[in-house]
Design a protein around this motif. Structure first.
Motif, mmCIF file in Angstrom:
data_model
loop_
_atom_site.group_PDB
_atom_site.id
_atom_site.type_symbol
_atom_site.label_atom_id
_atom_site.label_comp_id
_atom_site.label_asym_id
_atom_site.label_seq_id
_atom_site.Cartn_x
_atom_site.Cartn_y
_atom_site.Cartn_z
ATOM 1 N N ARG A 166 0.803 -1.216 0.000
ATOM 2 C CA ARG A 166 0.000 0.000 0.000
ATOM 3 C C ARG A 166 0.839 1.271 0.000
ATOM 4 N NH1 ARG A 166 -2.654 -3.850 -0.807
ATOM 5 N NH2 ARG A 166 -4.393 -4.673 0.397
ATOM 6 N N GLY A 167 2.121 1.140 0.307
ATOM 7 C CA GLY A 167 3.002 2.302 0.367
ATOM 8 C C GLY A 167 4.321 1.911 1.001
ATOM 9 N N LEU A 168 5.106 2.921 1.376
ATOM 10 C CA LEU A 168 6.426 2.676 1.957
ATOM 11 C C LEU A 168 6.370 2.469 3.460
ATOM 12 C CD1 LEU A 168 8.526 5.268 -0.073
ATOM 13 C CD2 LEU A 168 8.875 2.798 -0.062
ATOM 14 N N GLY A 169 5.256 2.780 4.084
ATOM 15 C CA GLY A 169 5.142 2.580 5.527
ATOM 16 C C GLY A 169 5.978 3.555 6.332
ATOM 17 N N LEU A 170 5.961 4.847 5.940
ATOM 18 C CA LEU A 170 6.736 5.873 6.636
ATOM 19 C C LEU A 170 5.800 6.827 7.361
ATOM 20 C CD1 LEU A 170 9.224 6.792 3.751
ATOM 21 C CD2 LEU A 170 9.556 5.090 5.543
ATOM 22 N N ASN A 171 6.287 7.420 8.454
ATOM 23 C CA ASN A 171 5.498 8.434 9.153
ATOM 24 C C ASN A 171 5.798 9.814 8.572
ATOM 25 O OD1 ASN A 171 8.016 9.128 10.163
ATOM 26 N ND2 ASN A 171 7.655 8.253 12.201
ATOM 27 N N ASP A 172 5.306 10.862 9.209
ATOM 28 C CA ASP A 172 5.478 12.222 8.695
ATOM 29 C C ASP A 172 6.940 12.660 8.685
ATOM 30 O OD1 ASP A 172 2.770 12.346 8.369
ATOM 31 O OD2 ASP A 172 2.395 13.337 10.295
ATOM 32 N N ARG A 173 7.751 12.049 9.535
ATOM 33 C CA ARG A 173 9.177 12.391 9.589
ATOM 34 C C ARG A 173 10.012 11.469 8.712
ATOM 35 N NH1 ARG A 173 10.959 12.761 15.729
ATOM 36 N NH2 ARG A 173 12.852 13.500 14.663
ATOM 37 N N LEU A 174 9.333 10.714 7.828
ATOM 38 C CA LEU A 174 9.985 9.769 6.913
ATOM 39 C C LEU A 174 10.764 8.695 7.655
ATOM 40 C CD1 LEU A 174 11.298 12.208 4.136
ATOM 41 C CD2 LEU A 174 9.131 10.983 4.238
ATOM 42 N N GLU A 175 10.224 8.292 8.808
ATOM 43 C CA GLU A 175 10.826 7.199 9.572
ATOM 44 C C GLU A 175 10.015 5.931 9.332
ATOM 45 O OE1 GLU A 175 10.637 8.663 13.507
ATOM 46 O OE2 GLU A 175 12.424 9.934 13.336
ATOM 47 N N PRO A 176 10.656 4.824 8.935
ATOM 48 C CA PRO A 176 9.913 3.604 8.605
ATOM 49 C C PRO A 176 9.536 2.802 9.838
ATOM 50 C CG PRO A 176 12.244 3.256 8.235
ATOM 51 C CD PRO A 176 12.104 4.690 8.686
ATOM 52 N N ALA A 177 8.341 2.204 9.813
ATOM 53 C CA ALA A 177 7.942 1.246 10.834
ATOM 54 C C ALA A 177 8.412 -0.142 10.415
ATOM 55 C CB ALA A 177 6.432 1.261 11.017
ATOM 56 N N GLN A 178 8.556 -1.030 11.379
ATOM 57 C CA GLN A 178 9.041 -2.379 11.061
ATOM 58 C C GLN A 178 8.107 -3.091 10.093
ATOM 59 O OE1 GLN A 178 11.942 -3.678 11.931
ATOM 60 N NE2 GLN A 178 11.535 -5.587 10.822
ATOM 61 N N THR A 179 6.810 -2.926 10.316
ATOM 62 C CA THR A 179 5.804 -3.513 9.418
ATOM 63 C C THR A 179 4.694 -2.485 9.223
ATOM 64 O OG1 THR A 179 6.273 -5.740 10.251
ATOM 65 C CG2 THR A 179 4.233 -5.436 9.011
ATOM 66 N N ALA A 180 4.509 -2.030 7.998
ATOM 67 C CA ALA A 180 3.461 -1.054 7.707
ATOM 68 C C ALA A 180 3.224 -1.008 6.206
ATOM 69 C CB ALA A 180 3.857 0.341 8.215
ATOM 70 N N ASP A 181 1.958 -0.813 5.816
ATOM 71 C CA ASP A 181 1.558 -0.679 4.409
ATOM 72 C C ASP A 181 2.004 -1.867 3.560
ATOM 73 O OD1 ASP A 181 0.351 1.727 4.907
ATOM 74 O OD2 ASP A 181 2.064 2.936 4.303
ATOM 75 N N GLY A 182 2.073 -3.051 4.180
ATOM 76 C CA GLY A 182 2.476 -4.248 3.450
ATOM 77 C C GLY A 182 3.972 -4.438 3.338
ATOM 78 N N MET A 183 4.754 -3.458 3.769
ATOM 79 C CA MET A 183 6.218 -3.555 3.704
ATOM 80 C C MET A 183 6.757 -4.057 5.035
ATOM 81 S SD MET A 183 7.140 -2.615 0.647
ATOM 82 C CE MET A 183 8.877 -2.259 0.803
ATOM 83 N N VAL A 184 7.741 -4.942 4.955
ATOM 84 C CA VAL A 184 8.357 -5.533 6.143
ATOM 85 C C VAL A 184 9.867 -5.362 6.046
ATOM 86 C CG1 VAL A 184 8.717 -7.647 7.484
ATOM 87 C CG2 VAL A 184 6.510 -7.231 6.368
ATOM 88 N N GLY A 185 10.496 -4.887 7.137
ATOM 89 C CA GLY A 185 11.951 -4.749 7.143
ATOM 90 C C GLY A 185 12.430 -3.710 6.145
ATOM 91 N N GLN A 186 13.670 -3.901 5.654
ATOM 92 C CA GLN A 186 14.297 -2.999 4.680
ATOM 93 C C GLN A 186 14.193 -1.535 5.139
ATOM 94 O OE1 GLN A 186 16.051 -4.103 2.411
ATOM 95 N NE2 GLN A 186 15.288 -6.051 1.684
ATOM 96 N N LEU A 187 14.495 -1.276 6.398
ATOM 97 C CA LEU A 187 14.265 0.054 6.965
ATOM 98 C C LEU A 187 15.090 1.120 6.266
ATOM 99 C CD1 LEU A 187 14.149 -0.821 10.789
ATOM 100 C CD2 LEU A 187 12.280 -0.748 9.125
ATOM 101 N N ALA A 188 16.376 0.845 6.048
ATOM 102 C CA ALA A 188 17.244 1.851 5.422
ATOM 103 C C ALA A 188 16.829 2.115 3.977
ATOM 104 C CB ALA A 188 18.701 1.384 5.480
ATOM 105 N N ALA A 189 16.516 1.043 3.237
ATOM 106 C CA ALA A 189 16.122 1.207 1.830
ATOM 107 C C ALA A 189 14.799 1.951 1.716
ATOM 108 C CB ALA A 189 16.024 -0.166 1.160
ATOM 109 N N ARG A 190 13.842 1.645 2.607
ATOM 110 C CA ARG A 190 12.547 2.314 2.561
ATOM 111 C C ARG A 190 12.668 3.790 2.932
ATOM 112 N NH1 ARG A 190 9.548 -1.358 6.547
ATOM 113 N NH2 ARG A 190 8.078 0.380 6.613
#
Length: 445
Positions: free
Chosen positions: A25-49
Motif C-alpha cells: 500500500r506504500g512505503l510505511g513511513l510516518n510524517d518524519r519519513l521514519e519507517p515502521a518495522q511492518t506497515a503498508d504491506g512492507m516488512v523490514g528494509q528500513l534503510a532502503a525504505r
C-alpha cells in the motif's frame, strides 16, 4: 441462480486477481519519513525504505526530475516491491510506468524508440481548460413532441439556485440528452454549454420528503447558490506519449486503442515539446514528472545504456528507477566487466539503494501478510514450517506454496492450512535447488 421464461439467470461474480505485490500500500513511513518495522504491506528494509521515502519527497517537490535511481540486491530481497511502494506513495496523479528490460528487445520498433515511448508515457501534462456551465436545480422540464411523431423535439428547462431562477429554451440535442439522463424536476444538474453534455449531480435536499424509501444510488445535495451560469476550470491529465500518438497518426486517437503506434518521427515530438513548453509559460499546462521503472536492468545492452545516459539529462525527463541483482558482470554487447552489469559513466549519475536480505522473523511476517491477502487461514505451525522452507529454498517459492496448500485444504475440508498441506505441496512441486539436484543426479547416472 434463477430461471425466468426458460432462461437461466446467473449471479454476477466479481473476480479479483491477486498479484505478487498487491499487498503493498506504500512505503510505511510516518510524517518524519521514519519507517515502521511492518506497515503498508512492507516488512523490514528500513534503510532502503527510508531512502526511497526521501526520493518520493523530492519527486513531490519537483526537485529530482531527470535523475536516476538504482535498486540493487540479491533475488527475493524486495527490489520490485520498493519500486511499487514508491508508486503507491506518489499517488494516482503521478505517472508510474513499469517495464522489464526484455520488453525493449521484443517489440517491432527499435530499442531507442521503445525506450523513448516509455519515457514519454512517464511524463504527465495537466492541461487547464475553462468552460461555461449551467448549474442549478431543475424546477420544471417541459418537452414538446411533434403530433406526427416526426421532426425535432423542443422544450423548456426551468432552473434555479438559491439566488435566481431562469427559463431556457432547449433544442432537440439538449432534449435528447435530458431524456437519456432521465432528468426530472428536483434533480441538481450541470450543463456544459459548449458540448451540451448534461450531468446529474444529485437530488435536491428539498425533495427528500418525496421518498418513503430510496436506493443507495440516490444522492442528495444542496441547491447551488449564486448565478446559474458559471465558469469552471477543468484539468485534463494526459501523458506525452498519448499526445505524440494523436498527432502522428491520420486516425488520431483511434491509434491509442488499436495499439499500433509504430515509430514516431522526431519532428513531431519536437513540435509537441515546443507547444507544451509554450503552454507552461502561459500557465495553461503543468508538467507532472513521473517515474519509469526498468526491472532486470542488466539485460539492457550498451546502446540502451548510452541512450539512457543522455536521456535522463533532458529537459522533459522522468525519474528513472532501475533494479538489478547482478554484482560484477559484463556489460551486454561488450567484453567490459562492470558493477551491476552497467557502464561506469551511467553509474556515476545514479543514486544507489541497497536492498538487504530478510531475517527469519521478517520472512514469517511477509508470509503471514501474503496469506491474509489471498484469504488463506494458516495455523502457526504451518507458518513456521513455511518460514524454514523459505530459508532453505526461496521466499517466492513458499509464497506460491500458500495457494497450493489452500486448494489441498479445501479438498480435505479443514478449517485452516496445516503442516500436512504444506508437506503435500512441497512434495508435489519442486523448487529450483531440488530440481537442479535431480537433473545433476540424473546426468551422472
Amino acid at each position: 441462480m434463477a430461471t425466468i421464461d426458460g432462461l437461466v439467470i446467473k449471479d454476477a461474480v466479481k473476480v479479483e486477481r491477486i498479484g505478487v505485490h498487491s499487498h503493498i500500500r506504500g512505503l510505511g513511513l510516518n510524517d518524519r519519513l521514519e519507517p515502521a518495522q511492518t506497515a503498508d504491506g512492507m516488512v523490514g528494509q528500513l534503510a532502503a525504505r527510508q531512502a526511497a521515502g526521501f526520493i518520493v519527497k523530492m519527486i513531490q517537490e519537483g526537485k529530482i526530475a531527470g535523475r536516476a535511481l538504482l535498486i540493487t540486491g540479491e533475488p527475493g530481497t524486495g527490489k520490485t516491491a520498493i519500486a511499487m511502494a514508491i508508486s503507491k506513495a506518489l499517488g494516482s496523479d503521478t505517472p508510474f510506468v513499469s517495464i522489464t528490460a526484455s520488453e525493449v528487445f521484443s517489440t517491432e520498433i527499435n530499442k531507442t524508440e521503445s525506450l523513448t515511448q516509455a519515457f514519454r508515457r512517464a511524463i504527465g501534462i495537466q492541461i487547464k481548460e475553462e468552460t461555461e456551465v449551467l448549474e442549478g436545480e431543475v424546477v420544471a422540464l417541459e418537452i414538446d413532441r411533434p403530433a406526427s411523431g416526426v421532426g425535432p423535439k423542443v422544450g423548456r428547462l426551468t432552473m434555479r439556485t438559491t439566488d435566481m431562477e431562469t427559463i431556457y429554451d432547449l433544442g432537440s440535442k439538449m432534449v435528447d440528452a435530458c431524456i437519456r439522463e432521465h432528468i426530472v424536476a428536483g434533480d441538481v444538474v450541470q450543463v456544459d454549454k459548449a458540448s451540451g453534455r448534461v450531468t446529474r449531480i444529485g437530488r435536491a435536499f428539498t425533495r427528500s420528503h418525496d421518498y418513503d424509501a430510496m436506493g443507495p444510488q440516490v444522492k442528495f445535495v444542496q441547491c447551488p447558490d449564486g448565478e446559474i451560469q458559471k465558469r469552471r476550470e477543468t484539468v485534463h491529465t494526459v501523458c506525452l506519449h498519448d499526445v505524440d500518438v494523436i498527432n502522428s497518426r491520420t486516425q488520431g486517437y483511434v491509434a491509442l486503442f488499436s495499439g499500433d503506434t509504430g515509430e514516431i518521427k522526431a519532428e513531431v515530438r519536437d513540435q509537441i515539446n515546443k507547444k507544451v513548453l509554450e503552454w507552461r509559460e502561459e500557465g495553461k499546462a503543468r508538467f507532472v514528472p513521473g517515474v519509469l521503472f526498468i526491472d532486470e536492468a542488466h539485460m539492457l545492452d550498451i546502446e540502451c545504456f548510452s541512450f539512457l545516459n543522455r536521456a535522463i539529462e533532458g529537459e522533459l525527463s522522468p525519474l528513472l528507477i532501475m533494479a538489478t541483482n547482478r554484482l560484477i558482470s559484463k556489460v551486454r554487447g561488450t567484453d567490459i566487466e562492470s558493477a551491476h552489469g552497467m557502464p561506469s559513466d551511467l553509474l556515476d549519475r545514479m543514486l544507489i539503494i541497497q536492498a538487504e536480505g530478510y531475517t527469519s522473523e521478517e520472512i514469517s511476517r511477509i508470509l503471514r501478510i501474503r496469506a491474509d491477502e489471498e484469504g488463506v487461514k494458516i495455523d502457526s505451525k504451518a507458518l513456521e514450517l513455511l518460514t524454514k522452507l523459505a530459508n532453505s529454498t526461496s521466499m517466492r517459492y513458499c509464497i506460491q506454496l500458500i495457494s497450493v496448500a489452500e486448494v489441498l485444504r479445501q479438498r480435505s475440508r479443514k478449517e485452516s492450512v496445516t503442516t500436512e498441506e504444506i508437506g503435500k505441496a512441497y512434495k508435489m512441486f519442486y523448487d529450483s535447488k531440488r530440481s537442479e539436484k535431480f537433473l545433476t543426479d540424473s546426468f551422472i547416472q
